[in-house]
Each structure stands twice: as C-alpha cells, then as structure tokens.
Design a protein around this motif. Structure first.
Motif, PDB file in Angstrom:
ATOM      1  N   ILE A 192       0.855  -1.185   0.000  1.00  0.00           N
ATOM      2  CA  ILE A 192       0.000   0.000   0.000  1.00  0.00           C
ATOM      3  C   ILE A 192       0.888   1.231   0.000  1.00  0.00           C
ATOM      4  O   ILE A 192       1.803   1.360   0.826  1.00  0.00           O
ATOM      5  CB  ILE A 192      -0.898   0.024   1.256  1.00  0.00           C
ATOM      6  CG1 ILE A 192      -1.618  -1.310   1.427  1.00  0.00           C
ATOM      7  CG2 ILE A 192      -1.894   1.173   1.185  1.00  0.00           C
ATOM      8  CD1 ILE A 192      -2.192  -1.502   2.814  1.00  0.00           C
ATOM      9  N   ALA A 193       0.617   2.151  -0.904  1.00  0.00           N
ATOM     10  CA  ALA A 193       1.408   3.376  -0.985  1.00  0.00           C
ATOM     11  C   ALA A 193       0.905   4.389   0.038  1.00  0.00           C
ATOM     12  O   ALA A 193      -0.290   4.671   0.110  1.00  0.00           O
ATOM     13  CB  ALA A 193       1.323   3.963  -2.393  1.00  0.00           C
ATOM     14  N   ALA A 194       1.826   4.939   0.819  1.00  0.00           N
ATOM     15  CA  ALA A 194       1.467   5.960   1.811  1.00  0.00           C
ATOM     16  C   ALA A 194       2.705   6.772   2.169  1.00  0.00           C
ATOM     17  O   ALA A 194       3.808   6.233   2.255  1.00  0.00           O
ATOM     18  CB  ALA A 194       0.876   5.317   3.071  1.00  0.00           C
ATOM     19  N   ASP A 248       3.662  11.972  -8.393  1.00  0.00           N
ATOM     20  CA  ASP A 248       3.955  10.653  -8.965  1.00  0.00           C
ATOM     21  C   ASP A 248       2.683  10.018  -9.534  1.00  0.00           C
ATOM     22  O   ASP A 248       2.707   9.389 -10.589  1.00  0.00           O
ATOM     23  CB  ASP A 248       4.553   9.736  -7.898  1.00  0.00           C
ATOM     24  CG  ASP A 248       5.950  10.150  -7.467  1.00  0.00           C
ATOM     25  OD1 ASP A 248       6.577  10.968  -8.174  1.00  0.00           O
ATOM     26  OD2 ASP A 248       6.406   9.658  -6.418  1.00  0.00           O
ATOM     27  N   THR A 249       1.577  10.165  -8.821  1.00  0.00           N
ATOM     28  CA  THR A 249       0.310   9.589  -9.270  1.00  0.00           C
ATOM     29  C   THR A 249      -0.169  10.264 -10.548  1.00  0.00           C
ATOM     30  O   THR A 249      -0.626   9.592 -11.482  1.00  0.00           O
ATOM     31  CB  THR A 249      -0.765   9.731  -8.159  1.00  0.00           C
ATOM     32  OG1 THR A 249      -0.307   9.062  -6.973  1.00  0.00           O
ATOM     33  CG2 THR A 249      -2.077   9.131  -8.589  1.00  0.00           C
ATOM     34  N   PHE A 306      -7.254  13.822  -2.212  1.00  0.00           N
ATOM     35  CA  PHE A 306      -8.080  13.206  -1.165  1.00  0.00           C
ATOM     36  C   PHE A 306      -7.517  11.849  -0.753  1.00  0.00           C
ATOM     37  O   PHE A 306      -7.355  11.559   0.440  1.00  0.00           O
ATOM     38  CB  PHE A 306      -9.514  13.055  -1.707  1.00  0.00           C
ATOM     39  CG  PHE A 306     -10.445  12.292  -0.807  1.00  0.00           C
ATOM     40  CD1 PHE A 306     -10.797  12.778   0.441  1.00  0.00           C
ATOM     41  CD2 PHE A 306     -10.987  11.085  -1.220  1.00  0.00           C
ATOM     42  CE1 PHE A 306     -11.663  12.081   1.263  1.00  0.00           C
ATOM     43  CE2 PHE A 306     -11.854  10.368  -0.402  1.00  0.00           C
ATOM     44  CZ  PHE A 306     -12.189  10.880   0.843  1.00  0.00           C
ATOM     45  N   VAL A 307      -7.185  11.019  -1.720  1.00  0.00           N
ATOM     46  CA  VAL A 307      -6.708   9.661  -1.423  1.00  0.00           C
ATOM     47  C   VAL A 307      -5.324   9.699  -0.777  1.00  0.00           C
ATOM     48  O   VAL A 307      -5.077   9.025   0.236  1.00  0.00           O
ATOM     49  CB  VAL A 307      -6.698   8.794  -2.698  1.00  0.00           C
ATOM     50  CG1 VAL A 307      -6.040   7.442  -2.418  1.00  0.00           C
ATOM     51  CG2 VAL A 307      -8.115   8.600  -3.219  1.00  0.00           C
ATOM     52  N   VAL A 308      -4.414  10.463  -1.348  1.00  0.00           N
ATOM     53  CA  VAL A 308      -3.049  10.536  -0.816  1.00  0.00           C
ATOM     54  C   VAL A 308      -3.051  11.040   0.626  1.00  0.00           C
ATOM     55  O   VAL A 308      -2.337  10.507   1.487  1.00  0.00           O
ATOM     56  CB  VAL A 308      -2.179  11.444  -1.716  1.00  0.00           C
ATOM     57  CG1 VAL A 308      -0.863  11.798  -1.025  1.00  0.00           C
ATOM     58  CG2 VAL A 308      -1.900  10.745  -3.052  1.00  0.00           C
ATOM     59  N   ASN A 341      -1.292   1.917  -5.465  1.00  0.00           N
ATOM     60  CA  ASN A 341      -2.370   2.859  -5.175  1.00  0.00           C
ATOM     61  C   ASN A 341      -3.734   2.176  -5.172  1.00  0.00           C
ATOM     62  O   ASN A 341      -4.720   2.782  -4.756  1.00  0.00           O
ATOM     63  CB  ASN A 341      -2.395   3.986  -6.216  1.00  0.00           C
ATOM     64  CG  ASN A 341      -1.550   5.182  -5.799  1.00  0.00           C
ATOM     65  OD1 ASN A 341      -1.007   5.217  -4.698  1.00  0.00           O
ATOM     66  ND2 ASN A 341      -1.450   6.160  -6.673  1.00  0.00           N
ATOM     67  N   SER A 342      -3.808   0.924  -5.633  1.00  0.00           N
ATOM     68  CA  SER A 342      -5.115   0.272  -5.771  1.00  0.00           C
ATOM     69  C   SER A 342      -5.686  -0.167  -4.431  1.00  0.00           C
ATOM     70  O   SER A 342      -6.852   0.116  -4.118  1.00  0.00           O
ATOM     71  CB  SER A 342      -5.016  -0.928  -6.708  1.00  0.00           C
ATOM     72  OG  SER A 342      -3.985  -1.804  -6.303  1.00  0.00           O
ATOM     73  N   LEU A 343      -4.888  -0.851  -3.607  1.00  0.00           N
ATOM     74  CA  LEU A 343      -5.377  -1.210  -2.276  1.00  0.00           C
ATOM     75  C   LEU A 343      -5.699   0.046  -1.480  1.00  0.00           C
ATOM     76  O   LEU A 343      -6.706   0.105  -0.758  1.00  0.00           O
ATOM     77  CB  LEU A 343      -4.339  -2.053  -1.536  1.00  0.00           C
ATOM     78  CG  LEU A 343      -4.221  -3.524  -1.946  1.00  0.00           C
ATOM     79  CD1 LEU A 343      -3.065  -4.183  -1.204  1.00  0.00           C
ATOM     80  CD2 LEU A 343      -5.510  -4.287  -1.673  1.00  0.00           C
ATOM     81  N   LEU A 344      -4.877   1.062  -1.622  1.00  0.00           N
ATOM     82  CA  LEU A 344      -5.119   2.327  -0.928  1.00  0.00           C
ATOM     83  C   LEU A 344      -6.490   2.892  -1.303  1.00  0.00           C
ATOM     84  O   LEU A 344      -7.257   3.324  -0.432  1.00  0.00           O
ATOM     85  CB  LEU A 344      -4.010   3.321  -1.281  1.00  0.00           C
ATOM     86  CG  LEU A 344      -4.193   4.752  -0.781  1.00  0.00           C
ATOM     87  CD1 LEU A 344      -4.279   4.773   0.733  1.00  0.00           C
ATOM     88  CD2 LEU A 344      -3.053   5.640  -1.285  1.00  0.00           C
ATOM     89  N   GLU A 345      -6.795   2.890  -2.600  1.00  0.00           N
ATOM     90  CA  GLU A 345      -8.092   3.395  -3.057  1.00  0.00           C
ATOM     91  C   GLU A 345      -9.242   2.620  -2.416  1.00  0.00           C
ATOM     92  O   GLU A 345     -10.271   3.200  -2.035  1.00  0.00           O
ATOM     93  CB  GLU A 345      -8.177   3.293  -4.583  1.00  0.00           C
ATOM     94  CG  GLU A 345      -9.490   3.805  -5.152  1.00  0.00           C
ATOM     95  CD  GLU A 345      -9.586   3.580  -6.646  1.00  0.00           C
ATOM     96  OE1 GLU A 345     -10.047   4.486  -7.358  1.00  0.00           O
ATOM     97  OE2 GLU A 345      -9.197   2.481  -7.106  1.00  0.00           O
ATOM     98  N   CYS A 346      -9.081   1.311  -2.269  1.00  0.00           N
ATOM     99  CA  CYS A 346     -10.131   0.487  -1.658  1.00  0.00           C
ATOM    100  C   CYS A 346     -10.441   0.947  -0.233  1.00  0.00           C
ATOM    101  O   CYS A 346     -11.608   1.075   0.153  1.00  0.00           O
ATOM    102  CB  CYS A 346      -9.700  -0.975  -1.635  1.00  0.00           C
ATOM    103  SG  CYS A 346      -9.644  -1.773  -3.248  1.00  0.00           S
ATOM    104  N   PHE A 347      -9.406   1.197   0.557  1.00  0.00           N
ATOM    105  CA  PHE A 347      -9.610   1.578   1.951  1.00  0.00           C
ATOM    106  C   PHE A 347     -10.209   2.979   2.064  1.00  0.00           C
ATOM    107  O   PHE A 347     -11.121   3.209   2.852  1.00  0.00           O
ATOM    108  CB  PHE A 347      -8.293   1.502   2.726  1.00  0.00           C
ATOM    109  CG  PHE A 347      -7.595   0.182   2.589  1.00  0.00           C
ATOM    110  CD1 PHE A 347      -8.284  -1.002   2.806  1.00  0.00           C
ATOM    111  CD2 PHE A 347      -6.270   0.106   2.215  1.00  0.00           C
ATOM    112  CE1 PHE A 347      -7.653  -2.226   2.657  1.00  0.00           C
ATOM    113  CE2 PHE A 347      -5.642  -1.111   2.067  1.00  0.00           C
ATOM    114  CZ  PHE A 347      -6.326  -2.277   2.286  1.00  0.00           C
TER     115      PHE A 347
END
Length: 539
Positions: free
Chosen positions: A52-54, A68-69, A84-86, A396-402
């Motif tokens: 997970i990217a953070a 980067d995104t 918002f996600v970051v 970034n995909s798992l991060l988006e899920c949470f």
C-alpha cells in the motif's frame, strides 16, 4: 414473495478490501449483507503481493505522492481525488494496523519499499503477501461483527431498480440485486433471490478475465461494471487496461505475478538465451531513463516490443546479483513458489511476460463513491474515481479500496435515517426458460472473447484491430442474448454475459480515443493530444 425474510440497510456486492472496509464502517449503525460470488477470500485482494502506498517517510511528502500519481496517470487523473486519497493514506494504514495487519517493520518504523513510478520508498507491506494478510484481517473482523452477514456463492445477476417494484413509480433508485445462490442445491425453487436494501454498494473488482492472459482471479469478469451500465450508469475510461510487465512465464502455471517490488529492490530485465547474440543484454536503457522503475505501461510495452522484435516467448527478470539471504527475506512467498517449479531466483533469472493486471476505468463515481443512480455506490476496481487516470501507479489500488470504502460508508451513514426502506419488488421470473442444452456455447464464446481482446485490444492497438474486435462483439452479442433469454441462468452464463458487455465497453472507449496516452497505445495515433479528456460512455 414481495419482501425478503430479513431486511438489510446496505447490500455490498464483493468481499474484498473495498467491500469489507465499507462493511466494517457501516456496521457501526447499519445492518449489512456482504455477497461474495465464490469463496469470501477468492477476490483480487488476497492476490496482491506488493503493498500500500502511503507517505510515511521523513523525506517524502504528499505533494510528491500526488505528483507521482498524476505523472503515471498521464494527467488524466482528477486532481481533487488524488489529493483526497493521498492525504487519507496514513490514516488508512493506522486503521489496518489496529485491525492486526502485521506490516513489516524496520526497528520502530514500518519498513518501506519502492516500486515503479514512485520517487520515494513509500510502500507498506507484509513480506510479499500483503493482500492475503489484509484480506484475512478484514474477514476476521467482519465475521466477528453481529451487524454483518456474509454470504458466499452468491452470483449477482442485475441491479434491482424502481422498474422492478410491485408498484412502479417511474423513479431510478436502486434497491439491491438479483443473485443466483450457487451454494444451495440447484434443484431447489427460488434459487435466484431478490435481495433488497436502502443502499447498494458495488465492490465487484475489475474485468481482467476479458483478456486471455491476466493476473486476475477467475471471478474478475466485470460484473459490477456491466450491471451498472445495464441499469443506466455512465462508464468511463475503460480503454485503460493495465498490463503488469512481469507475470511468470510457465505453460503449466497461470496468473502468477512477480511483484513490482522485485524491480524496486534491484531486479533487472534482460534478454534470454533465445535472443542469440543479444542474450543477457539489459534492454530497459533503450526505452526509459527510469529503467526498470519506469511506470508499468512503459515497462510492459518495452517487454512486448522485445518479445515481438526477436520472436521470443519471454524475457528474464534477474535479481540473482543480490545476496541470497536478502532475496529470501524480502520475497519468501515468491521464492517458495518458484522453487516448487524448479526456479531458484537467488541464483537464476525468472522468465516473465506481460499480462492484464488492473482495470483503471469503470463506474463513474464522486468522492463518496456515489454512482449516477440514487442508492447506488461503486468502490474499488469496478469504479472510476479519477485516482488512476490513464495508468495506475503501483500500490495505489489497495489504498483506493480503503479510502473509498470508508468514504462511501460514511456518506451512507450520514443519511441512513432519511433513506426509505426497500419497497416490495417482483421475484425473479424463470417461467419461460428451460435447462441449457449446449453448455459448449458458453465455453466457446468465453474463449473467443478473451483471445480476440488479447490480440486486437491488448498492449498495442490499431484502428483495424479494434474494428475486428467490434465486429466479433456484434456477432457474439446476438448469440449470448438469445441463449440468456431461453435458458436458466448459471454462473458461467452470467459471467459470459458480463464479459461480453465489458469487452464492448472497452472497445467502444478505445476506438473513441484518437491519441496514445498512458495504458492506451494506438499505433495509428502515437502522439499525445494537448488536452487530456476522459472517455465517458452514456447508456
């Protein structure tokens, strides 16, 4: 007949990271039903190796993660979504830690690795099996919650809308789903159930199985995307199908991904012995200054180019120059799996090929995961939140899920008391269909779709190839519609119908884009347009 025996406030279709995150937040005040098409842990989440990217490192910043995104997404991302996600990422990691996810640590700090497209080390992980650890923790928490009902073997067929009410009122609200219960005896009556609730969340994953070669699990057949489209929702950016550069090449073993982190920790791409005089040559310097850490679309096209140029079956990914103890410590799962196949990655290179990996487009939603129709939400890989743009940045995909699982749940809770209870709806009608007499039709059409999508709408596309794909879709659509209208539904038939619908949406979107951007590369339009515009399909 008109109402289910048990009322639910929210139905969630999908039991992966996005669906279970939403369920756990909703369960604070709502009764939640979670439907899984197969086993509760059979979705894409459990397959995720990387992490997970953070932004957690002292030298890293939100601005860097955002940049980067946006760079990976070829500036097609929605800036507000990315921000918002970051900015929510550190809290998401903290919540998962509280659930008991055993993230790797380095002393008192979380261990961070680096993946392609990232300017810093910011990937939080659990060895090389992060997804499995997260799926287990979420599922354990959901099982322990009395407000969450989990049902496996429930294959969603279509969304229930106002038109399905016993007394229609001409609205467009979504009230739940019709679902085939494959866990029960198929001979029982009422095997297709009408499940209703105040709100419905689609967390059904992507559409990887539209392609012949994919790292996605068997159930990734675009179900949520197809159901939302048939119900009347906009679908956007379906041309951006991510191909992971490094899937194990093995004719006996399918869909085994070699995580991006192998390249992040020093793995290099070289040409195999079949390349003749060029054997052993590192080829990424020919394509990008970032070498093996370039974004996935760049690396996948580079591998595809070398395979086609030299007539190869695969290329090599080599990390054997690192100490064996380092490789075994960082990639224990991959090492064990490869050793069982006779490959020692501590001493020799791994044969790899690109494979479809992630669906960047999907059901168009806002920052709360709301789709176009009242009462309907979409989160995770089936949605297009605007985070990924034309290419998803690694992890970034798992991060988006949470983040979106939490956001959608809180948006529903904020107005739960104002939501009307579900009305009486018509049961599923099977009075005019019979048992299928030619299952071979389903298998043949499934195989044909996946082959022509791989060959004609794959890593590199042309107008002519996409026209051929569109022609085949038109022919198959009539066959599938006729079959669907005359026979009892089965899981294979439901998935075939959704695969074909998803293939159609991908091809329509790809034919509209007259440029090459991110994951969509059209050899007839190799240049980038000045302005980045979404491809939005309206039913």
């Amino acid at each position: 007949m008109s109402r289910p025996a048990v009322d639910y406030d929210v139905i969630i279709v999908g039991s992966g990271a996005a669906g279970l995150t939403a369920a756990l937040v909703l369960a604070e005040r709502a009764r939640v039903l979670v439907l899984a098409k197969g086993a509760l842990d059979a979705g894409s989440t459990a397959w995720a190796q990387g992490g997970i990217a953070a932004v957690l490192d002292a030298g890293d910043t939100f601005a860097d993660h955002i940049e980067d995104t946006m760079t990976a997404g070829a500036d097609l991302n929605r800036q507000k979504t990315v921000e918002f996600v970051v900015e929510q990422a550190p809290q998401a990691i903290e919540r998962l830690s509280r659930l008991g996810v055993p993230f790797n640590s380095d002393g008192t700090q979380l261990h961070l690795t680096r993946e392609g497209g990232h300017s810093h080390r910011r990937i939080v992980h659990v060895d090389d099996a992060t997804g499995w650890a997260i799926q287990s923790a979420l599922l354990n928490a959901a099982r322990a919650n009395p407000n969450i009902t989990l049902r496996s073997g429930m294959v969603a067929i279509d969304l229930i809308g106002d038109r399905h009410r016993i007394s229609p009122e001409g609205g467009q609200k979504i009230w739940g789903v019709y679902a085939l219960d494959t866990a029960s005896d198929s001979s029982t009556t009422g095997r297709v159930q009408a499940l209703t609730a105040r709100a419905t969340i689609l967390a059904t994953g992507g559409a990887g199985r539209t392609y012949q070669f994919s790292t996605a699990p068997r159930g990734a057949t675009g179900d949520g995307i197809a159901m939302a489209w048939r119900a009347g929702c906009r679908i956007s950016n379906m041309e951006f199908m991510q191909f992971h550069p490094t899937c194990l090449y093995n004719t006996e073993v399918k869909n085994f991904l070699i995580t991006e982190a192998v390249r992040g920790e020093g793995g290099i791409l070289t040409l195999p012995p079949d390349a003749g005089a060029e054997a052993g040559r590192r080829f990424m310097p020919d394509f990008d200054d970032r070498l093996e850490l370039a974004p996935r679309d760049v690396v996948a096209r580079a591998i595809d180019h070398e395979i086609k140029r030299l007539g190869l079956d695969y290329v090599h990914l080599d990390i054997s120059h690192r100490p064996p103890s380092f490789v075994q410590e960082h990639f224990p799962t991959i090492c064990e799996r490869l050793l069982a196949l006779g490959i020692d990655m501590t001493r020799e290179p791994i044969p790899v090929v690109p494979a479809q990996h992630y669906t960047c487009g999907g059901v168009r939603v806002d920052l709360a995961g709301r789709a176009d129709l009242p009462g309907l939400y979409a989160i995770g890989e089936c949605s297009d939140t605007g985070l990924h743009g034309a290419n998803r940045l690694a992890s970034n995909s798992l991060l988006e899920c949470f983040v979106f699982g939490d956001a959608a749940a809180r948006a529903i809770l904020a107005r739960l008391e104002d939501m009307a209870p579900p009305p009486p709806v018509h049961p599923w009608d099977e009075s005019r269909v019979s048992a299928a007499d030619e299952e071979v039709v389903i298998k043949q059409n499934w195989t044909e779709i996946r082959r022509f999508m791989w060959n004609y709408v794959g890593i590199v596309r042309t107008d002519k190839r996409m026209e051929r794909a569109a022609n085949r879709i038109r022919l198959l659509t009539g066959e599938v519609q006729e079959y669907y209208g005359n026979f009892h539904v089965s899981q294979d038939l439901i998935e075939l119908r959704n695969l074909l619908q998803t293939a159609d949406l991908i091809v329509r979107s790809a034919r509209r884009r007259k440029e090459s951007r991110g994951l969509h590369f059209n050899a007839d339009y190799p240049l980038l347009n000045e302005i980045a515009r979404d491809t939005i399909l309206v039913p």
